[in-house]
Design a protein around this motif. Structure first.
Motif, PDB file in Angstrom:
ATOM      1  N   GLY A   1       0.837  -1.191   0.000  1.00  0.00           N
ATOM      2  CA  GLY A   1       0.000   0.000   0.000  1.00  0.00           C
ATOM      3  C   GLY A   1       0.874   1.243   0.000  1.00  0.00           C
ATOM      4  O   GLY A   1       1.842   1.335   0.747  1.00  0.00           O
ATOM      5  N   ALA A   2       0.541   2.194  -0.845  1.00  0.00           N
ATOM      6  CA  ALA A   2       1.332   3.418  -0.941  1.00  0.00           C
ATOM      7  C   ALA A   2       0.836   4.501   0.004  1.00  0.00           C
ATOM      8  O   ALA A   2       1.365   5.603   0.025  1.00  0.00           O
ATOM      9  CB  ALA A   2       1.326   3.934  -2.376  1.00  0.00           C
ATOM     10  N   GLY A   3      -0.184   4.203   0.789  1.00  0.00           N
ATOM     11  CA  GLY A   3      -0.691   5.177   1.747  1.00  0.00           C
ATOM     12  C   GLY A   3      -1.170   6.438   1.051  1.00  0.00           C
ATOM     13  O   GLY A   3      -1.676   6.384  -0.060  1.00  0.00           O
ATOM     14  N   PRO A   4      -0.952   7.593   1.667  1.00  0.00           N
ATOM     15  CA  PRO A   4      -1.429   8.844   1.079  1.00  0.00           C
ATOM     16  C   PRO A   4      -0.519   9.386  -0.024  1.00  0.00           C
ATOM     17  O   PRO A   4      -0.715  10.494  -0.499  1.00  0.00           O
ATOM     18  CB  PRO A   4      -1.474   9.793   2.276  1.00  0.00           C
ATOM     19  CG  PRO A   4      -0.458   9.265   3.210  1.00  0.00           C
ATOM     20  CD  PRO A   4      -0.458   7.766   3.026  1.00  0.00           C
ATOM     21  N   GLY A   5       0.485   8.633  -0.435  1.00  0.00           N
ATOM     22  CA  GLY A   5       1.319   9.047  -1.552  1.00  0.00           C
ATOM     23  C   GLY A   5       2.648   9.668  -1.192  1.00  0.00           C
ATOM     24  O   GLY A   5       3.470   9.910  -2.062  1.00  0.00           O
ATOM     25  N   ASP A   6       2.888   9.914   0.080  1.00  0.00           N
ATOM     26  CA  ASP A   6       4.151  10.499   0.511  1.00  0.00           C
ATOM     27  C   ASP A   6       5.167   9.366   0.699  1.00  0.00           C
ATOM     28  O   ASP A   6       4.959   8.483   1.533  1.00  0.00           O
ATOM     29  CB  ASP A   6       3.946  11.249   1.825  1.00  0.00           C
ATOM     30  CG  ASP A   6       5.193  11.936   2.338  1.00  0.00           C
ATOM     31  OD1 ASP A   6       6.288  11.681   1.801  1.00  0.00           O
ATOM     32  OD2 ASP A   6       5.064  12.731   3.276  1.00  0.00           O
ATOM     33  N   PRO A   7       6.265   9.346  -0.056  1.00  0.00           N
ATOM     34  CA  PRO A   7       7.230   8.253   0.067  1.00  0.00           C
ATOM     35  C   PRO A   7       7.836   8.135   1.468  1.00  0.00           C
ATOM     36  O   PRO A   7       8.275   7.064   1.861  1.00  0.00           O
ATOM     37  CB  PRO A   7       8.303   8.578  -0.983  1.00  0.00           C
ATOM     38  CG  PRO A   7       8.098   9.993  -1.353  1.00  0.00           C
ATOM     39  CD  PRO A   7       6.674  10.339  -1.043  1.00  0.00           C
TER      40      PRO A   7
END
Length: 58
Positions: free
Chosen positions: A15-21
């Protein structure tokens, strides 16, 4: 110590979560760095995609 012995054909879902690396898990970052192919959808941001090595098929 993490188990990084990847058998050919292994599939991981990350899962990439909210997009913040910076919010990815360390394991997710290792998996992306070692991937042969990365599938992603439109919700994955450029910061996360920037972690994908240039030789990896997207």
């Amino acid at each position: 110590m993490p188990h990084d012995d990847f058998t050919p054909g292994t599939v991981w879902l990350v899962g990439a979560g909210p997009g913040d690396p910076d919010l990815l898990t360390r394991k997710a970052e290792r998996l992306i760095a070692r991937a042969d192919i990365v599938f992603f959808d439109a919700l994955v941001g450029p910061g996360v995609l920037g972690l994908v090595p240039p030789h990896v098929e997207q």
